[in-house]
Write a protein that holds these residues in place. Structure first.
Motif, PDB file in Angstrom:
ATOM      1  N   LEU A   1     103.004  16.763  -8.704  1.00  0.00           N
ATOM      2  CA  LEU A   1     102.473  16.244  -7.440  1.00  0.00           C
ATOM      3  C   LEU A   1     103.430  16.362  -6.296  1.00  0.00           C
ATOM      4  O   LEU A   1     102.874  16.519  -5.043  1.00  0.00           O
ATOM      5  N   GLU A   2     104.560  16.504  -6.571  1.00  0.00           N
ATOM      6  CA  GLU A   2     105.635  16.652  -5.535  1.00  0.00           C
ATOM      7  C   GLU A   2     105.790  17.946  -4.995  1.00  0.00           C
ATOM      8  O   GLU A   2     106.271  18.310  -4.210  1.00  0.00           O
ATOM      9  N   ASN A   3     105.061  18.846  -5.711  1.00  0.00           N
ATOM     10  CA  ASN A   3     105.159  20.391  -5.312  1.00  0.00           C
ATOM     11  C   ASN A   3     103.674  20.821  -4.989  1.00  0.00           C
ATOM     12  O   ASN A   3     102.651  21.099  -5.772  1.00  0.00           O
ATOM     13  N   PRO A   4     103.456  21.073  -3.596  1.00  0.00           N
ATOM     14  CA  PRO A   4     102.255  21.154  -2.939  1.00  0.00           C
ATOM     15  C   PRO A   4     101.556  22.226  -3.709  1.00  0.00           C
ATOM     16  O   PRO A   4     100.330  22.121  -3.885  1.00  0.00           O
ATOM     17  N   THR A   5     102.049  23.354  -4.100  1.00  0.00           N
ATOM     18  CA  THR A   5     101.339  24.419  -4.620  1.00  0.00           C
ATOM     19  C   THR A   5     100.537  24.081  -5.988  1.00  0.00           C
ATOM     20  O   THR A   5      99.620  24.272  -6.287  1.00  0.00           O
ATOM     21  N   HIS A   6     101.760  23.414  -6.898  1.00  0.00           N
ATOM     22  CA  HIS A   6     101.050  23.033  -8.150  1.00  0.00           C
ATOM     23  C   HIS A   6     100.181  21.950  -8.084  1.00  0.00           C
ATOM     24  O   HIS A   6      99.056  21.813  -8.851  1.00  0.00           O
ATOM     25  N   ALA A   7     100.199  20.962  -7.162  1.00  0.00           N
ATOM     26  CA  ALA A   7      99.283  19.783  -7.152  1.00  0.00           C
ATOM     27  C   ALA A   7      98.014  20.386  -6.774  1.00  0.00           C
ATOM     28  O   ALA A   7      96.862  19.936  -7.249  1.00  0.00           O
ATOM     29  N   LYS A   8      97.829  21.273  -5.568  1.00  0.00           N
ATOM     30  CA  LYS A   8      96.584  21.955  -5.248  1.00  0.00           C
ATOM     31  C   LYS A   8      95.903  22.326  -6.472  1.00  0.00           C
ATOM     32  O   LYS A   8      94.623  22.510  -6.491  1.00  0.00           O
ATOM     33  N   GLU A   9      96.762  23.400  -7.142  1.00  0.00           N
ATOM     34  CA  GLU A   9      96.188  23.956  -8.258  1.00  0.00           C
ATOM     35  C   GLU A   9      95.689  22.972  -9.337  1.00  0.00           C
ATOM     36  O   GLU A   9      94.695  23.286  -9.851  1.00  0.00           O
ATOM     37  N   PHE A  10      96.507  21.986  -9.560  1.00  0.00           N
ATOM     38  CA  PHE A  10      95.770  21.046 -10.486  1.00  0.00           C
ATOM     39  C   PHE A  10      94.687  20.266 -10.099  1.00  0.00           C
ATOM     40  O   PHE A  10      93.908  20.075 -10.778  1.00  0.00           O
ATOM     41  N   ALA A  11      94.502  20.016  -8.688  1.00  0.00           N
ATOM     42  CA  ALA A  11      93.403  19.397  -8.294  1.00  0.00           C
ATOM     43  C   ALA A  11      92.077  20.066  -8.350  1.00  0.00           C
ATOM     44  O   ALA A  11      91.160  19.682  -8.568  1.00  0.00           O
ATOM     45  N   LYS A  12      92.283  21.453  -8.711  1.00  0.00           N
ATOM     46  CA  LYS A  12      91.017  22.398  -8.733  1.00  0.00           C
ATOM     47  C   LYS A  12      90.761  22.797 -10.239  1.00  0.00           C
ATOM     48  O   LYS A  12      90.011  23.514 -10.515  1.00  0.00           O
ATOM     49  N   ASN A  13      91.709  22.037 -11.069  1.00  0.00           N
ATOM     50  CA  ASN A  13      91.550  22.579 -12.488  1.00  0.00           C
ATOM     51  C   ASN A  13      90.747  21.334 -13.247  1.00  0.00           C
ATOM     52  O   ASN A  13      91.103  20.240 -13.364  1.00  0.00           O
ATOM     53  N   LEU A  14      89.441  21.680 -13.592  1.00  0.00           N
ATOM     54  CA  LEU A  14      88.641  20.745 -14.239  1.00  0.00           C
ATOM     55  C   LEU A  14      89.203  20.074 -15.353  1.00  0.00           C
ATOM     56  O   LEU A  14      89.250  19.151 -15.484  1.00  0.00           O
ATOM     57  N   GLY A  15      89.614  20.824 -16.487  1.00  0.00           N
ATOM     58  CA  GLY A  15      90.550  20.757 -17.487  1.00  0.00           C
ATOM     59  C   GLY A  15      91.458  19.421 -17.207  1.00  0.00           C
ATOM     60  O   GLY A  15      91.763  18.223 -17.814  1.00  0.00           O
ATOM     61  N   GLY A  16      92.556  19.783 -16.459  1.00  0.00           N
ATOM     62  CA  GLY A  16      93.641  18.751 -16.025  1.00  0.00           C
ATOM     63  C   GLY A  16      93.048  17.557 -15.413  1.00  0.00           C
ATOM     64  O   GLY A  16      93.520  16.466 -15.639  1.00  0.00           O
ATOM     65  N   VAL A  17      92.189  17.698 -14.495  1.00  0.00           N
ATOM     66  CA  VAL A  17      91.686  16.360 -13.727  1.00  0.00           C
ATOM     67  C   VAL A  17      90.749  15.471 -14.567  1.00  0.00           C
ATOM     68  O   VAL A  17      90.896  14.517 -14.600  1.00  0.00           O
TER      69      VAL A  17
END
Length: 334
Positions: free
Chosen positions: A31-47
């Protein structure tokens, strides 16, 4: 054969839930890394790993991960992604623009746990429930910046209840600006909002206060809003109007708090509503109150319900009980 979402779910489960301490640290780093955070928020499996824990089966790890995600800058995006598996929609407005759908999602504890933590979802949901077009409001802050929206929510018992039951939304709502609250209260009381610049103008007008006290919805708006209460506390006109009205005092009493216990004390801004019958007055030893003008008047003859405030019509800045453990003071927090 496992699909992409399932594989992502398993991989994130291994990364975030295999070990409590390491999983939390990984989530924090992500979550501290903006690019990774944005990608995670768009990943259905992750969220789904974070938001999809069944209600009633939460553990320390799941609670920590969810609170971290929902407090992050990508919280709204994560909730949006996660909701996509339950409904087909192309925007928040399409998802939350239907009142029946909003009510159905509110009734689903799993869905509502996530939605109610999203400022966007909360703002649009309460707007819809209040009979407004949710497309006009980006989030809860936008709702609280609109006197039209605020007035509509106060008129809607279900919308108001949703806001009151959500700590984050209620903090934004009750602290709406003085200008917004002034126009909201004026509209609810049947006054011309353009005639009042802000809540201070309302509080200093005997005409406005009379109209508010005679309108239950407007009066509820005033006692529910910290912004409005601050303006009322600073106005002798408003305090006198309240002291003269049993209706207004009853509205305050419905939201009263109690200070109890031997020599208990409290500082702040309060309207004293009632003092226990055996609460002795003595500034050097027993109980007393300090009013906004610095005086400490004897309450010996004013311990009946509302009697002290009716007599002095001022805000108390300090209260103290006498030395008996069964004594108390009922008050309204301004």
């Amino acid at each position: 054969m496992l699909g992409v979402n399932q594989l992502d779910f398993i991989n994130y489960c291994n990364a975030l839930k295999g070990n409590y301490r390491k999983g939390v640290h990984k989530m924090e780093t992500l979550l501290e890394n903006p690019t990774h955070a944005k990608e995670f928020a768009k990943n259905l499996g992750g969220v789904s790993v974070v938001l999809g824990t069944p209600v009633g089966k939460e553990d320390r790890n799941s609670e920590t991960l969810r609170s971290m995600l929902l407090a992050s800058d990508v919280a709204n995006d994560a909730v949006y992604t996660w909701m996509g598996q339950y409904y087909e929609f192309d925007s928040w407005d399409e998802l939350l623009g239907d009142e029946d759908r909003c009510k159905a999602m509110m009734a689903n504890k799993l869905l509502w746990r996530a939605l109610s933590a999203s400022g966007v979802a909360m703002g649009k949901t309460v707007a819809t429930l209040a009979g407004l077009s949710c497309s006009a409001y980006d989030d809860m802050s936008a709702v609280a910046a609109s006197s039209t929206a605020m007035a509509a929510i106060f008129r809607s018992s279900i919308a108001l209840q949703v806001v009151q039951n959500n700590a984050s939304a209620w903090a934004i709502f009750s602290n709406a600006s003085s200008a917004v609250m002034g126009k909201t209260v004026a509209e609810l009381a049947g006054l011309n909002p353009s005639g009042y610049a802000d809540m201070n103008a309302i509080a200093s007008s005997s005409t406005a206060m009379t109209a508010i006290i005679s309108n239950a919805t407007a009066l509820n708006a005033v006692v529910s809003s910290s912004t409005a209460r601050t303006a009322i506390a600073a106005s002798s006109t408003a305090l006198s109007a309240i002291a003269a009205s049993t209706t207004a005092l009853n509205a305050l009493y419905a939201k009263k708090k109690r200070m109890s216990g031997a020599s208990a004390s409290l500082s702040g801004k309060f309207i004293i509503l009632q003092i226990s019958n055996d609460n002795a007055f003595d500034t050097s030893q027993y109980g007393y109150a300090t009013l906004s003008d610095g005086s400490k008047p004897n309450w010996g003859s004013y311990r009946d319900k509302y009697a002290y405030f009716k007599q002095y019509k001022k805000i108390a800045t300090y209260m103290k009980n006498d030395t008996d453990s069964n004594d108390w003071i009922d008050y309204f927090q301004c």
